[in-house]
Structure formats: structure tokens, C-alpha cells
Design an enzyme around this catalytic site. Structure first.
Site, PDB file in Angstrom:
ATOM      1  N   ASP A 280       0.771  -1.082   0.115  1.00 30.09           N
ATOM      2  CA  ASP A 280      -0.006  -0.034  -0.242  1.00 30.09           C
ATOM      3  C   ASP A 280       0.967   1.282   0.089  1.00 30.09           C
ATOM      4  O   ASP A 280       0.478   2.353  -0.157  1.00 30.09           O
ATOM      5  CB  ASP A 280      -0.979  -0.058   1.283  1.00 30.09           C
ATOM      6  CG  ASP A 280      -0.329  -0.177   2.483  1.00 30.09           C
ATOM      7  OD1 ASP A 280       0.772  -0.097   2.555  1.00 30.09           O
ATOM      8  OD2 ASP A 280      -1.256   0.118   3.564  1.00 30.09           O
TER       9      ASP A 280
ATOM     10  N   LYS B 255      -1.409  -9.421   3.023  1.00 29.22           N
ATOM     11  CA  LYS B 255      -0.501  -8.813   4.308  1.00 29.22           C
ATOM     12  C   LYS B 255      -1.450  -7.956   5.171  1.00 29.22           C
ATOM     13  O   LYS B 255      -2.042  -7.176   4.237  1.00 29.22           O
ATOM     14  CB  LYS B 255       0.813  -8.343   3.519  1.00 29.22           C
ATOM     15  CG  LYS B 255       1.547  -7.523   4.954  1.00 29.22           C
ATOM     16  CD  LYS B 255       2.929  -7.280   4.500  1.00 29.22           C
ATOM     17  CE  LYS B 255       3.352  -6.021   3.870  1.00 29.22           C
ATOM     18  NZ  LYS B 255       2.918  -4.621   4.598  1.00 29.22           N
TER      19      LYS B 255
ATOM     20  N   GLU C   8       9.054  -3.978  10.652  1.00 25.55           N
ATOM     21  CA  GLU C   8       9.438  -2.569   9.743  1.00 25.55           C
ATOM     22  C   GLU C   8      10.121  -1.699  10.978  1.00 25.55           C
ATOM     23  O   GLU C   8       9.587  -1.401  11.978  1.00 25.55           O
ATOM     24  CB  GLU C   8       8.479  -1.867   9.326  1.00 25.55           C
ATOM     25  CG  GLU C   8       8.899  -0.507   8.468  1.00 25.55           C
ATOM     26  CD  GLU C   8       7.873   0.102   7.573  1.00 25.55           C
ATOM     27  OE1 GLU C   8       6.670  -0.708   7.437  1.00 25.55           O
ATOM     28  OE2 GLU C   8       7.789   0.974   6.962  1.00 25.55           O
TER      29      GLU C   8
HETATM   30  O1  KIV Z   1       3.625  -1.230   1.563  1.00 28.53           O
HETATM   31  C1  KIV Z   1       4.675  -1.557   1.502  1.00 28.53           C
HETATM   32  O2  KIV Z   1       5.535  -1.269   0.811  1.00 28.53           O
HETATM   33  C2  KIV Z   1       5.092  -2.293   2.804  1.00 28.53           C
HETATM   34  C3  KIV Z   1       6.670  -2.616   3.022  1.00 28.53           C
HETATM   35  C4  KIV Z   1       7.183  -1.329   3.421  1.00 28.53           C
HETATM   36  C5  KIV Z   1       7.031  -3.754   3.789  1.00 28.53           C
HETATM   37  O3  KIV Z   1       4.474  -2.832   3.538  1.00 28.53           O
END
Ligand code: KIV
Length: 272
Positions: free
Chosen positions: A52, A121, A190
Site C-alpha cells: 500500500d 499482508k 519494519e
Molecule cells: O507497503 C509497503 O511497501 C510495505 C513494505 C514497506 C513492507 O508494507
């Protein structure tokens, strides 16, 4: 010759688990469109994330909150069309799973049906457990995301390193175990201290993939625009830049403008 060109096969959640078991580090990058998905896949990355973060790098929003389910589905569909080998994970956008597990499963099934991606995710631990369990019960693999969770930026107020204090570190470790016990196949951590990242990776049997979580985790993920230097305005300490694509494109475009203005382009060979 590398394993990626010699032994091309689809990466599955099981294969990712086996990588951790034999100590092979897992590579993960974002992609948000067909062309980038194809390039990243052909270069041999194990996991492609339709993050996202598209809200920032593709749409120019300040946060990840505004991107919608329809927009994520549009982007993910395009990426999936370009990927043959890597596992494709799609971020569930803000507001589609927090606090309502019924909405979570409806959104999850829409993403899976419409994009043909491999898994999803979600950001959060215990507080989103009901949604995680409901999605898993539909046979959809889930990757967790702890530490800095950009969808909660309004709760924290900044993008600084998370879990430096003992209480937050303890909660993160507990949440990681909760997600593993629930059945998540991997977790992203993160922007947390390297020592904590290594501890989580050691305690869990599922892969732990870090972004700013040090070298003691099982794999690394970066945003493609940042690591190839397409976005030179973002330079956190954890980012390694492998190219300066912004400069390459700038020069190419400047040369094109010069050639068009001077009449040098197109020449005789470039016309019918
Ligand atoms: O949205 C994204 O790019 C992420 C990464 C930073 C893991 O969640």
C-alpha cells in the site's frame, strides 16, 4: 549460474518456509504495475509485494491511508500478469480489515478472486487477530506486519524507529508469537532495533522479513522506487540505493527534448 535462472519454479509459502529452515535469506521487493512486476520477477526476487506504499510512490499521497480496495485490486491485477516465478503478496488497505472481521473476509476474498495473487499482508497483532483467523480459515495465506505500521501513523504521529522501549518490544514479541500461532506464514518487521529483529527471527519458526530491522532476520524487503533511486527524496538509514534511475531518466528525457527541438529526432532511419 544462479538457482533463479537454472531452476525456475514458482515460489510458494512452503518454499519460503524451507528457505528459512535451510538458512537461505529471502529477498522481497515491491512492484505496483505489470512492467515492474515483470522486471522484478525476471531478476529473481522471491516475494513481490504489491504494497500500500503505492499510495505514496504511485499516487503521491502523504500516507498509505487514502488508497482504496479498488485501487489496490487494479494495481495487483497488473503485477500478477507480469509475474511467473515469485510469490505475490498484496497489502490489504487501511479500513478493510481493522475492527470488523466480516468486512475483512469479504475484502480478502475480493482481492484473491479478482487479482489472482497468492497471499495477503495485514498490519497489526492481537488487535486484528479475529480478522487474521477468519482470512486464514478461508485458505488464504497471511503475512503479518509489525513494528512501524504506516496505516497507524495517526496513532503514533511519526515514522521513527519503533519498539525501542521495553514495553513496546515485549508487545511486539508477543504479537509475533500470536500471529505465528494463528497460522501466518511469515511476518514483516519494519524499522525496529536490529537486536529485537534477530530475537523475533530466532524465536519464530516462520520467516521474518525485515525493512530496517537489521541483518539478523530471515530476509529483506525494500520499496522498488527507493532502492533503484527513482525517488531520491527518501533516504532513511536502512535504505541501500542500487542505482540512480531518476538521474538516468532525467538525462534521457533532457536529451529527447533537445533532439526534438533541434529537429535531430526523428532522422531518416526513424521514419517510414
Ligand atoms: O507497503 C509497503 O511497501 C510495505 C513494505 C514497506 C513492507 O508494507
Amino acid at each position: 549460474m544462479s538457482i533463479h535462472t537454472e531452476n525456475i519454479k514458482i515460489v510458494t509459502t512452503q518454499r519460503v518456509l524451507e528457505m528459512k529452515q535451510r538458512g537461505e535469506k529471502i529477498s522481497m521487493l515491491t512492484a505496483y504495475d505489470y512492467t515492474m512486476g515483470r522486471i522484478v520477477d525476471q531478476a529473481g526476487v522471491d516475494i513481490i509485494l504489491v504494497g500500500d506504499s503505492a499510495s505514496n510512490v504511485m499516487c503521491g499521497n502523504e500516507t498509505t491511508l487514502p488508497i482504496t480496495l479498488d485501487q489496490m485490486i487494479f494495481l495487483a491485477k497488473s503485477v500478477v500478469r507480469g509475474v511467473k516465478r515469485a510469490l505475490v503478496v498484496v497489502d490489504m488497505p487501511f479500513g478493510t480489515y481493522q475492527g470488523n472481521s466480516r468486512e475483512a473476509i469479504v475484502s480478502a476474498i475480493r482481492i484473491m478472486k479478482e487479482t489472482h495473487c497468492d497471499c495477503l499482508k495485514l498490519e497489526g497483532g492481537e488487535e486484528i487477530l479475529e480478522s487474521v483467523k477468519r482470512i486464514l480459515s478461508a485458505g488464504i495465506p497471511v503475512m503479518g506486519h509489525l513494528g512501524l505500521m504506516p496505516q497507524s501513523i495517526n496513532k503514533y504521529g511519526s515514522y521513527t524507529v519503533r519498539a525501542k522501549e521495553e514495553a513496546e518490544a515485549e508487545k511486539l514479541l508477543k504479537d509475533a508469537h500470536i500471529l505465528e500461532d494463528a497460522g501466518c506464514f511469515a511476518i514483516v518487521l519494519e524499522k525496529i532495533p536490529a537486536e529485537l529483529g534477530a530475537k523475533v527471527a530466532k524465536e519464530l519458526t516462520i520467516p521474518v522479513i525485515g525493512i530496517g530491522a537489521g541483518c539478523g532476520v530471515d530476509g529483506q524487503v525494500l520499496v522498488i522506487h527507493d532502492m533503484v533511486g527513482l525517488n531520491n527524496e527518501f533516504s532513511p538509514r536502512f535504505l541501500r540505493k542500487y542505482a540512480n534511475v531518476q538521474e538516468v531518466m532525467n538525462n534521457a528525457i533532457k536529451n529527447y527534448v533537445t533532439d526534438v527541438k533541434s529537429g535531430d529526432f526523428p532522422n531518416e532511419k526513424e521514419q517510414y
